[in-house]
Design a protein around this motif. Structure first.
Motif, PDB file in Angstrom:
ATOM      1  N   ARG A  35       0.833  -1.216   0.000  1.00  0.00           N
ATOM      2  CA  ARG A  35       0.000   0.000   0.000  1.00  0.00           C
ATOM      3  C   ARG A  35       0.857   1.251   0.000  1.00  0.00           C
ATOM      4  O   ARG A  35       0.595   2.199  -0.757  1.00  0.00           O
ATOM      5  CB  ARG A  35      -0.922  -0.003   1.215  1.00  0.00           C
ATOM      6  N   LYS A  36       1.873   1.269   0.862  1.00  0.00           N
ATOM      7  CA  LYS A  36       2.759   2.436   0.949  1.00  0.00           C
ATOM      8  C   LYS A  36       3.454   2.672  -0.385  1.00  0.00           C
ATOM      9  O   LYS A  36       3.544   3.809  -0.858  1.00  0.00           O
ATOM     10  CB  LYS A  36       3.787   2.216   2.059  1.00  0.00           C
ATOM     11  N   ASN A  37       3.917   1.608  -0.985  1.00  0.00           N
ATOM     12  CA  ASN A  37       4.591   1.687  -2.278  1.00  0.00           C
ATOM     13  C   ASN A  37       3.660   2.292  -3.331  1.00  0.00           C
ATOM     14  O   ASN A  37       4.047   3.178  -4.101  1.00  0.00           O
ATOM     15  CB  ASN A  37       5.043   0.288  -2.688  1.00  0.00           C
ATOM     16  N   LEU A  38       2.398   1.808  -3.359  1.00  0.00           N
ATOM     17  CA  LEU A  38       1.431   2.340  -4.327  1.00  0.00           C
ATOM     18  C   LEU A  38       1.123   3.810  -4.068  1.00  0.00           C
ATOM     19  O   LEU A  38       1.054   4.613  -5.010  1.00  0.00           O
ATOM     20  CB  LEU A  38       0.135   1.531  -4.293  1.00  0.00           C
ATOM     21  N   VAL A  39       0.922   4.171  -2.808  1.00  0.00           N
ATOM     22  CA  VAL A  39       0.621   5.566  -2.472  1.00  0.00           C
ATOM     23  C   VAL A  39       1.757   6.473  -2.904  1.00  0.00           C
ATOM     24  O   VAL A  39       1.527   7.543  -3.494  1.00  0.00           O
ATOM     25  CB  VAL A  39       0.329   5.713  -0.956  1.00  0.00           C
ATOM     26  N   GLU A  40       2.989   6.054  -2.645  1.00  0.00           N
ATOM     27  CA  GLU A  40       4.148   6.857  -3.054  1.00  0.00           C
ATOM     28  C   GLU A  40       4.205   7.014  -4.566  1.00  0.00           C
ATOM     29  O   GLU A  40       4.456   8.108  -5.079  1.00  0.00           O
ATOM     30  CB  GLU A  40       5.438   6.212  -2.546  1.00  0.00           C
TER      31      GLU A  40
END
Length: 170
Positions: A153-158
């Motif tokens: 999720r963090k990777n996608l948000v970034e």
């Protein structure tokens, strides 16, 4: 396991098997083939299914492994990982086009995630599995599933934030 028990416990998860297959193999035809193969494997193991605590998690594990095997085969090297279960019924063609472009962008970003992150994200966000089922399917510990999902999720948000920043500059 009798035929009636098989029908009541395995057939209801056939659509989930198809969706996971399609998520992994992209092609509807390949997903249908994979789903049929998994159902045949489950049928052949029907006498052993009574001993399995969670038939759905077992079926999803078989599906995941079968699809990953298919992706490794030389004949299926042209398959790619995407998600195409999105359908927008909005009447405005401009909004439809924008939504499709956004979906394609997110799909492309998901495609670049590491395989484990991609699978855990699909099982949780698309299929709606609880963490304990994901642990069984992925053969991971609960903490590892949570960390993997968080990182995905963090990777996608970034990546999405970076994309929007680049679009705003242009």
């Amino acid at each position: 396991m009798k035929i009636s028990e098989f029908n009541s416990s395995v057939l209801p998860i056939q659509q989930k098997i198809f969706r996971l297959s399609k998520r992994l193999l992209t092609s509807s035809d390949a997903a249908e083939d994979a789903s049929q193969e998994v159902m045949i494997k489950l049928w052949n193991k029907r006498h052993e299914l009574n001993e399995i605590n969670n038939i759905e998690a077992f079926a999803m594990t078989i599906t995941k492994n079968h699809c990953l095997d298919q992706l490794k085969l030389k004949a299926n090297q042209n398959l790619r990982l995407v998600h195409t279960n999105y359908e927008n019924k909005s009447a405005d063609p401009q909004k439809q086009l924008e939504a499709k472009q956004e979906l394609n962008t997110v799909e492309a970003m998901i495609k670049t995630l590491p395989e484990t992150q991609r699978l855990v994200l699909h099982l949780r966000q698309i299929e709606g599995y609880e963490y304990d089922k994901i642990c069984e399917i992925m053969d991971m510990k609960p903490k590892a599933v949570r960390v993997t999902l968080s990182r995905a999720r963090k990777n996608l948000v970034e990546r999405i934030s970076k994309q929007h920043q680049n679009e705003n500059r242009a």
